[in-house]
Motif scaffolding. Structure first.
Motif, PDB file in Angstrom:
ATOM      1  N   ARG A  43       0.833  -1.189   0.000  1.00 46.77           N
ATOM      2  CA  ARG A  43       0.000   0.000   0.000  1.00 46.77           C
ATOM      3  C   ARG A  43       0.872   1.245   0.000  1.00 46.77           C
ATOM      4  O   ARG A  43       1.394   1.641   1.021  1.00 46.77           O
ATOM      5  CB  ARG A  43      -0.832  -0.023   1.263  1.00 46.77           C
ATOM      6  N   ALA A  44       1.018   1.900  -1.156  1.00 49.54           N
ATOM      7  CA  ALA A  44       1.998   2.995  -1.261  1.00 49.54           C
ATOM      8  C   ALA A  44       1.697   4.141  -0.333  1.00 49.54           C
ATOM      9  O   ALA A  44       2.601   4.762   0.188  1.00 49.54           O
ATOM     10  CB  ALA A  44       2.051   3.516  -2.679  1.00 49.54           C
ATOM     11  N   ALA A  45       0.459   4.486  -0.155  1.00 48.92           N
ATOM     12  CA  ALA A  45       0.185   5.644   0.678  1.00 48.92           C
ATOM     13  C   ALA A  45      -0.233   5.259   2.077  1.00 48.92           C
ATOM     14  O   ALA A  45      -0.729   6.081   2.817  1.00 48.92           O
ATOM     15  CB  ALA A  45      -0.894   6.488   0.032  1.00 48.92           C
ATOM     16  N   LEU A  46      -0.050   4.002   2.456  1.00 43.90           N
ATOM     17  CA  LEU A  46      -0.485   3.585   3.775  1.00 43.90           C
ATOM     18  C   LEU A  46       0.649   3.089   4.646  1.00 43.90           C
ATOM     19  O   LEU A  46       0.444   2.758   5.785  1.00 43.90           O
ATOM     20  CB  LEU A  46      -1.502   2.443   3.657  1.00 43.90           C
ATOM     21  N   GLY A 637      10.617  -1.351  -6.053  1.00 37.09           N
ATOM     22  CA  GLY A 637      11.431  -0.142  -6.001  1.00 37.09           C
ATOM     23  C   GLY A 637      12.729  -0.359  -6.743  1.00 37.09           C
ATOM     24  O   GLY A 637      12.759  -0.490  -7.961  1.00 37.09           O
ATOM     25  N   GLN A 638      13.851  -0.431  -6.003  1.00 39.35           N
ATOM     26  CA  GLN A 638      15.154  -0.630  -6.631  1.00 39.35           C
ATOM     27  C   GLN A 638      15.410  -2.123  -6.870  1.00 39.35           C
ATOM     28  O   GLN A 638      14.776  -2.991  -6.274  1.00 39.35           O
ATOM     29  CB  GLN A 638      16.260  -0.071  -5.735  1.00 39.35           C
ATOM     30  N   PHE A 653      10.948  -3.971  -2.099  1.00 39.95           N
ATOM     31  CA  PHE A 653       9.518  -3.700  -2.087  1.00 39.95           C
ATOM     32  C   PHE A 653       9.332  -2.224  -1.720  1.00 39.95           C
ATOM     33  O   PHE A 653       9.374  -1.371  -2.575  1.00 39.95           O
ATOM     34  CB  PHE A 653       8.815  -4.638  -1.098  1.00 39.95           C
ATOM     35  N   THR A 654       9.162  -1.921  -0.450  1.00 40.33           N
ATOM     36  CA  THR A 654       9.121  -0.534   0.006  1.00 40.33           C
ATOM     37  C   THR A 654       9.823  -0.437   1.349  1.00 40.33           C
ATOM     38  O   THR A 654      10.023  -1.428   2.040  1.00 40.33           O
ATOM     39  CB  THR A 654       7.679  -0.015   0.168  1.00 40.33           C
ATOM     40  N   ARG A 655      10.198   0.803   1.700  1.00 42.82           N
ATOM     41  CA  ARG A 655      10.901   1.067   2.953  1.00 42.82           C
ATOM     42  C   ARG A 655      12.130   0.168   3.080  1.00 42.82           C
ATOM     43  O   ARG A 655      12.999   0.206   2.244  1.00 42.82           O
ATOM     44  CB  ARG A 655       9.949   0.882   4.146  1.00 42.82           C
ATOM     45  N   ALA A 683      14.491   5.372  10.033  1.00 40.62           N
ATOM     46  CA  ALA A 683      13.608   5.811   8.965  1.00 40.62           C
ATOM     47  C   ALA A 683      14.180   5.421   7.614  1.00 40.62           C
ATOM     48  O   ALA A 683      15.395   5.361   7.428  1.00 40.62           O
ATOM     49  CB  ALA A 683      13.420   7.322   9.028  1.00 40.62           C
ATOM     50  N   ALA A 684      13.288   5.153   6.686  1.00 43.77           N
ATOM     51  CA  ALA A 684      13.703   4.844   5.319  1.00 43.77           C
ATOM     52  C   ALA A 684      12.734   5.515   4.362  1.00 43.77           C
ATOM     53  O   ALA A 684      11.535   5.580   4.641  1.00 43.77           O
ATOM     54  CB  ALA A 684      13.713   3.340   5.080  1.00 43.77           C
ATOM     55  N   PRO A 685      13.213   6.032   3.236  1.00 41.05           N
ATOM     56  CA  PRO A 685      12.294   6.558   2.232  1.00 41.05           C
ATOM     57  C   PRO A 685      11.330   5.473   1.771  1.00 41.05           C
ATOM     58  O   PRO A 685      11.593   4.280   1.955  1.00 41.05           O
ATOM     59  CB  PRO A 685      13.224   6.994   1.092  1.00 41.05           C
ATOM     60  N   PHE A 686      10.233   5.869   1.148  1.00 40.74           N
ATOM     61  CA  PHE A 686       9.254   4.865   0.715  1.00 40.74           C
ATOM     62  C   PHE A 686       9.909   3.875  -0.238  1.00 40.74           C
ATOM     63  O   PHE A 686       9.729   2.665  -0.129  1.00 40.74           O
ATOM     64  CB  PHE A 686       8.053   5.524   0.055  1.00 40.74           C
ATOM     65  N   TYR A 687      10.644   4.359  -1.204  1.00 41.11           N
ATOM     66  CA  TYR A 687      11.544   3.518  -1.994  1.00 41.11           C
ATOM     67  C   TYR A 687      12.959   3.906  -1.582  1.00 41.11           C
ATOM     68  O   TYR A 687      13.403   5.016  -1.839  1.00 41.11           O
ATOM     69  CB  TYR A 687      11.350   3.733  -3.493  1.00 41.11           C
TER      70      TYR A 687
END
Length: 943
Positions: A43-46, A637-638, A653-655, A683-687
């Motif tokens: 969930r990208a925005a969640l 992501g990457q 995936f994300t984070r 903390a980690a960026p979303f990607y």
């Protein structure tokens, strides 16, 4: 739309695939015996950094425990679509300000167009589509074991009123892929044409065929996606075509100097019957600008950008007037419709505000349906509706409503309602949803889960008021158990229980009745009907377009052998009593995947690449003509390849969620290696930024508050494959992965001085030096380390160098490219606008660090005659051709090139107008690759 990755534990053994640690799994009868591991897309925005596994109640005290056990990535306490990703983007692009006036975004587009027009025709440099045009998701990665052909997120569709079996015209609007059309939509494999002549944005929010034109040739395209996600890109106004989409012209009133929809999303368009010059438009918030690590955009620019709400034009779009503010909505008006019996009566839905009615063409408004989130309405609450005429002449309205939650921590669930006389002074709405499993109304319970602001739609075909379709996300915990997923459900009884059919209300359209069933992709957004047959339905999702064949089949006997309790058995029998006879996947050649980044195998630079996509996983290209295979699910992501060990690669995936693969991308061979990252609390960026060392096999770097490192691709291969298989392991399993932070102080820490906060969003090094590493953080800190390969990890030291030059901008660093001839020399690109840092302008810099003198020079190679051309053009990625010295810069509109030894940027031909999130280059393989937000991957043969 990113979703939490849900790993379902299905019956079957994977010993033959070496994953001997797999837990027993459950497979629905009649489904392929291959294990189904479609991991329900993040969930990208969640999502934020605090994720946990969860257990979902079966709502059935008699059910077996095997029915409801599953794990998920991405679950969070605060499920707010403006949580980290969207806010992260807005801050990154506008930083150090909070918003950027729309004039600067418009000027950036003008600047790029000027570069393009001044470039001439560079025949030696011509982009070509690498694909995929045939994107194959293998059955092993699907929910039901059947191969799926994917395309990118479909936001809207429209169908011609003249559609016939031999010639059926269908238009598709993609989130970042523009407008496409087929004239044979009922064929097994339709022919798709990209329509780009005159539209200046590929982010499509609305396609509306004007009913005043019986030929079906007049169509409106509202640009900008209104779905409130972190990558819902803003548009450039409203466009009109009178020849079916072959050519388009902008409505002048949508881009006027005093009021413009540029920078907004268009949520809805309708024209008044008998008065085609009267046009109503709903306007919503949207995002501008993405990079491979979500280096974002402004989302709510100040005037002259139109205020959120409802607008009307009475002169065919030459001017628009503000009609209604949506009762103070913070996101906009997502839907508007005219009463089918009285065009002076309008209905409009606004985020957070429910549904309102005007009986005087929009002068005054009354709320007729309140948002259902308890307490103070959540701004994530979204109501969608459909109106139709009953045989008694009254107007019926169906409503689907849901929200993440409400003030004070209260929770709610999405549900469906109906009013059979919505023109009454105080319309009565009957609830059609029941939260109790086993009851008939359960069929629509929580149909769009916690993200109704994103995937929520309801529709009824014209002339069939008792038929209603409800579109949502996916009931992941139910797949192959009490339902097939409930992505789309259909009722032929207006949602009422049908006594003749076991009191069923809605049935599940997610899988068809074939032996190897085709399925719908999660996250549904759009639906249209064959005007001659309401049972032939086109449905659009994050994974493209699927069509029903017009028949419905009772497959409820499949329920009998599913390991479910009494209540779930009743639910299952109702839901599966009328599923589509056949679903046709019609995505071949619909090339609209949204790529975040592209990685190149250094051992095969022209024949093997990978790329991560929004909600469609990571894709693997091995030289086949435009055919790509999905190698792993979820949000991509990457990605990257080991420089020496053939077949060793990674995904993101994300984070902080990332996997390794030691078996050439075999789908079943991915192993979780993110345990230490996920449990670090950083903390980690979303990607997140991940870098595979270009020379040292096994070494990989990961950006969070620290730069983290692994020296063996995440851990011991044998241990990881035995204990950490992706399909059954939490991404936060502590023993899966061996990452260690470098240095003693996080690079975002205030101890390093100004520009504190954020996280590491870029890491870079060169193949000529295995000791030097460059890194940057969100607010513009830049570091260099000359012992990044040292052990122990705490002995690695970083020197901050952005503060050594007064020219260094305090903006988002979108790219670092290190000079192979001198590892103290790099080229750095910046997102954001010079407007935000007027004393330190520039988007591309030549940076030279002198470790002996302890000095750094920051040379702006983006002066007045640079890439900005006197304007202000943010750069989203930067690479260099080491053989020629040419620089390539990605932007929101395409890619520019600075030939070595010159000061004038140019634009190679062939690439459509599209946001480019990332660039990857192989100087040895003579290829440049562009990851586009909605037009797949493009390649450029280097001179």
């Amino acid at each position: 739309m990113s979703r939490p990755v849900t790993r379902f534990l299905v019956v079957g053994a994977l010993a033959a695939l070496f994953l001997c640690a797999v837990t027993a799994l459950v497979v629905a009868p009649g489904i392929s015996s291959r294990p189904a591991f479609r991991a329900a897309n993040y969930r990208a925005a969640l999502e934020n950094a605090n994720r946990e596994d969860r257990r979902v109640s079966d709502h059935d005290a008699t059910s077996s425990s095997s029915e409801d056990t599953f794990t998920t990535r991405g679950q969070e306490a605060d499920r707010d679509p403006d949580n980290n990703p969207a806010v992260e983007q807005a801050v990154n692009r506008a930083y150090p300000l909070t918003q950027i006036p729309i004039a600067y975004t418009q000027a950036a587009a003008t600047t790029f167009n000027k570069l393009k027009s001044n470039s001439g025709n560079h025949n030696a440099l011509n982009w070509y589509l690498l694909g995929p045009t045939y994107a194959i998701q293998p059955g092993i990665l699907s929910f039901n074991g059947t191969q799926y052909i994917a395309s990118g997120r479909v936001t809207v569709m429209a169908i011609a009123p003249t559609c016939s079996p031999n010639q059926c015209r269908l238009w598709v609007g993609a989130a970042g892929g523009g407008v496409w059309r087929t004239d044979n939509a009922l064929a097994g494999s339709p022919t798709w044409v990209f329509l780009a002549n005159g539209i200046t944005s590929n982010a499509i929010g609305v396609l509306y065929v004007d009913p005043n034109d019986s030929s079906g040739n007049t169509i409106y395209a509202g640009t900008g996606e209104p779905n409130a996600s972190a990558d819902s890109e803003s548009g450039t106004g409203i466009f009109k075509s009178t020849d079916g989409g072959n050519t388009w012209s902008v409505l002048p009133g949508s881009v006027s100097s005093s009021l413009t929809f540029y920078g907004r999303a268009i949520g809805s368009i309708v024209t008044k019957p008998g008065s085609p010059n009267t046009i109503y438009v709903g306007v919503d918030r949207a995002i501008r600008g993405v990079t491979s690590v979500n280096g974002g955009a402004t989302s709510n620019p100040p005037p002259p950008v139109a205020a959120l709400g409802l607008y009307v034009s009475t002169d065919g779009g030459n001017t628009f007037n503000f009609l209604w503010n949506g009762n103070g909505t913070v996101r906009g008006v997502n839907q508007v419709a005219l009463d089918p019996t009285n065009s002076s009566t309008l209905y409009a839905a606004a985020f957070q505000q429910g549904i309102w009615r005007s009986t005087d063409a929009g002068t005054t408004w009354t709320q007729i349906f309140a948002p259902q989130s308890p307490g103070a309405p959540s701004f994530t609450d979204r109501s969608e509706f459909a109106v139709t005429t009953l045989s008694n002449g009254k107007t019926r309205m169906y409503v689907g409503d849901g929200a993440v939650g409400a003030a004070g921590g209260a929770t709610t669930f999405s549900q469906v309602f109906r009013s059979d006389d919505v023109t009454a002074a105080s319309p009565a709405f009957v609830g059609l949803t029941d939260p109790t499993n086993g009851n008939p109304g359960y069929a629509t319970f929580d149909y769009c889960e916690g993200q109704c602001w994103y995937d929520n739609a309801i529709a009824t075909p014209a002339g069939y008021p008792d038929q209603v379709f409800v579109l949502g996300s996916y009931a992941y915990s139910e797949i192959g158990l009490r339902s097939n997923g409930r992505a789309v459900v259909r009722s032929t009884t207006a949602g009422d229980p049908d006594p003749a059919n076991n009191n069923r209300t809605f049935t599940d359209l997610t899988w068809d009745a074939e032996t190897s069933p085709q399925e719908l992709h999660p996250d549904m957004h759009a639906i249209v009907f064959d005007p001659n047959n309401p049972n032939i339905v086109f449905m659009g999702s994050d994974g493209g377009v699927v069509r029903t064949d017009g028949t419905f089949v009772d497959t409820s006997s499949q329920c009998d052998s599913r390991p479910i309790g009494t209540a779930s058995m009743a639910t299952c029998h109702r839901l599966l009593s009328a599923v589509p006879g056949k679903l046709y996947n019609i995505n071949k050649n619909l090339s609209t995947l949204q790529f975040q980044s592209v990685s190149i195998n250094p051992l095969n630079p022209t024949g093997e690449i990978m790329g991560g996509t929004q909600d469609n996983g990571t894709w693997h290209y091995v030289g086949s003509s435009r055919t790509w295979y999905q190698t792993i699910y979820g949000d991509g992501g990457q990605s990257g390849f080991d420089p020496a060990a053939q077949g060793v690669m990674f995904n993101e995936f994300t984070r902080s969620a990332t996997d390794s693969n030691f078996r050439d991308g075999l789908q079943t061979a991915w192993v979780v290696v993110s345990g230490p990252l996920a449990n670090s609390g950083e903390a980690a960026p979303f990607y997140s930024a991940i870098l595979q060392d270009p020379v040292v096999s096994g070494t990989r770097f990961f950006g969070m508050n620290h730069v983290w490192r692994t020296l063996d691709n995440g851990g011991n291969q044998a241990y990881l494959e035995a204990n950490c298989p992706e399909f059954t392991t939490s991404f936060a399993q502590p023993n899966c992965g061996d990452w260690v932070p470098l240095g003693t102080t996080p690079l975002s820490d205030p101890a390093f001085g100004s520009r504190a906060g954020g996280a590491v969003i870029a890491v870079a090094r060169t193949s000529s030096d295995s000791s030097t590493l460059w890194a940057a953080t969100n607010p513009g800190r830049v570091f260099i380390s000359h012992n990044a390969n040292a052990t122990p990890e705490g002995s690695v030291s970083f020197t901050r160098i952005d503060g050594l030059s007064a020219a260094s901008p305090g903006r988002f660093v979108s790219g670092i490219y290190v000079d192979p001839a001198n590892s103290n020399h790099a080229w750095i690109s910046y997102s954001g606008y010079n407007f935000a840092t007027p004393t330190t302008p520039g988007h591309v810099f030549d940076v030279l660090y002198d470790p002996v003198a302890g000095t750094a020079t920051w040379t702006n190679i983006d002066p007045t005659n640079g890439i900005s051309g006197g304007g202000d053009l943010p750069v989203t990625s930067l690479v260099r051709d080491d053989k020629t010295g040419d620089l390539y810069a990605a932007t929101d509109f395409g890619v520019a090139r600075l030939p070595a030894g010159t000061t004038t940027w140019e634009v190679p031909t062939g690439l459509p107008i599209v946001e480019v999130a990332g660039l990857s280059i192989s100087s040895s393989g003579r290829r440049l690759y562009a990851a586009t937000h909605g037009r797949s991957v493009w390649a450029l043969a280097l001179p």
